[in-house]
Design an enzyme around this catalytic site. Structure first.
Site, PDB file in Angstrom:
ATOM      1  N   SER A 276      35.690  31.842  43.705  1.00 48.37           N
ATOM      2  CA  SER A 276      34.712  31.174  42.841  1.00 48.37           C
ATOM      3  C   SER A 276      33.418  31.054  43.628  1.00 48.37           C
ATOM      4  CB  SER A 276      35.213  29.788  42.415  1.00 48.37           C
ATOM      5  OG  SER A 276      36.239  29.899  41.448  1.00 48.37           O
TER       6      SER A 276
ATOM      7  N   ARG B 240      34.656  39.086  30.590  1.00 50.55           N
ATOM      8  CA  ARG B 240      33.643  39.858  29.900  1.00 50.55           C
ATOM      9  C   ARG B 240      33.682  41.295  30.410  1.00 50.55           C
ATOM     10  NH1 ARG B 240      33.882  36.474  27.031  1.00 50.55           N
ATOM     11  NH2 ARG B 240      32.350  35.159  26.003  1.00 50.55           N
TER      12      ARG B 240
ATOM     13  N   GLU C  25      31.279  46.459  23.373  1.00 52.27           N
ATOM     14  CA  GLU C  25      32.182  46.278  22.236  1.00 52.27           C
ATOM     15  C   GLU C  25      31.446  46.480  20.912  1.00 52.27           C
ATOM     16  OE1 GLU C  25      33.823  42.388  22.677  1.00 52.27           O
ATOM     17  OE2 GLU C  25      34.738  42.843  24.604  1.00 52.27           O
TER      18      GLU C  25
ATOM     19  N   HIS D 262      39.468  42.201  22.199  1.00 58.19           N
ATOM     20  CA  HIS D 262      38.821  40.894  22.388  1.00 58.19           C
ATOM     21  C   HIS D 262      39.438  39.845  21.466  1.00 58.19           C
ATOM     22  CE1 HIS D 262      34.829  39.118  24.034  1.00 58.19           C
ATOM     23  NE2 HIS D 262      35.751  38.172  23.938  1.00 58.19           N
TER      24      HIS D 262
END
Length: 272
Positions: free
Chosen positions: A132, A190, A219, A237
């Protein structure tokens, strides 16, 4: 029974519609850099004051990492196709696949969703590590300062972070080479988190072992090369979207609105 206030009465008077169509809208503009869950979360957050409403799907409904990982490792779609096309009868047993339990899992983005994925995979006996922006003192998992270092120590790399300029194409060829020929990439974040042309090349060349992809860079266009690859699991998705999850979101939103206008505590409050 306590009479309804003006705003709450207005809310109840609204005509009910099928909201599932909103999620099927092909206009991808709403799927911007951040998490698309924020749209619904912000609707629920009309009950602000001293707090805001948490997004219920990250806690109750969204569990995409584990199924995609299992499908990719166990080669479920190709095994299914093998049986359906008569391969079992004509050619015998389908080749053995690998198990999920015990795999070292690296998670990029240990937010709410990443933490849920981590807990569920830990229950399978998977050692979990993460990357992170900074270490999380409350996390029981090992922190890696770079995605490449995390990939090098993982059998499965799960992407669950937001797309920002900093994270765009954070998984490039160097990261995939570190993941290795037996490694599996799972993307539930994503499409732009991955260098997609490089991913296609790495899969074709055997640089990594497979992938489970729920999101793509442009997409609904998916690289055609992926369609013929039996080590890739593709999802459109829809990791979160089921009639039950949509109904649950609507129930939470309406419940938060009712609680706010009635002066009761929110159903899913967070501290701002």
């Amino acid at each position: 029974m306590r009479p309804m206030s003006g705003p709450l009465r207005l809310f109840h008077s609204l005509r009910r519609v099928d909201a599932s169509g909103c999620f099927r809208d092909r206009d991808r503009k709403r799927r911007r850099a951040g998490n698309w869950d924020k749209g619904t979360g912000e609707c629920a957050a009309v009950a602000r004051g001293d707090g805001a409403a948490d997004d219920p799907r990250s806690r109750r409904f969204r569990r995409p990492g584990r199924p995609l990982q299992a499908a990719a490792l166990r080669r479920v779609p190709t095994a299914d196709a093998y049986v359906r096309c008569g391969g079992w009868v004509a050619h015998g047993e389908y080749p053995l696949a690998t198990k999920v339990s015990g795999k070292r899992v690296g998670i990029v983005g240990l937010g709410r969703i990443g933490s849920l994925v981590a807990r569920r995979l830990a229950a399978f006996g998977c050692p979990v590590a993460y990357h992170s922006r900074s270490p999380k003192p409350s996390s029981p998992y090992r922190f890696f300062p770079t995605v490449r270092a995390l990939a090098a120590d993982s059998d499965v790399l799960v992407l669950s972070c937001a797309l920002t300029e900093e994270t765009r194409r954070v998984v490039d060829r160097e990261v995939m080479e570190a993941l290795g020929k037996g490694g599996v990439l799972v993307n539930i974040g994503r499409g732009g988190l991955v260098d997609e042309p490089e991913l296609v090349r790495c899969l074709r060349e055997g640089v990594i072992g497979g992938a489970g992809l729920d999101v793509f860079e442009n997409e609904p266009d998916v690289p055609a090369e992926l369609f013929a690859m039996d080590n890739v699991v593709l999802s459109n998705h829809r990791a979160v979207l089921t009639p039950e999850s949509i109904r649950g979101v609507l129930d939470i939103v309406s419940g938060n609105l009712e609680a706010f206008f009635a002066g009761r505590p929110l159903l899913s409050a967070v501290t701002l």
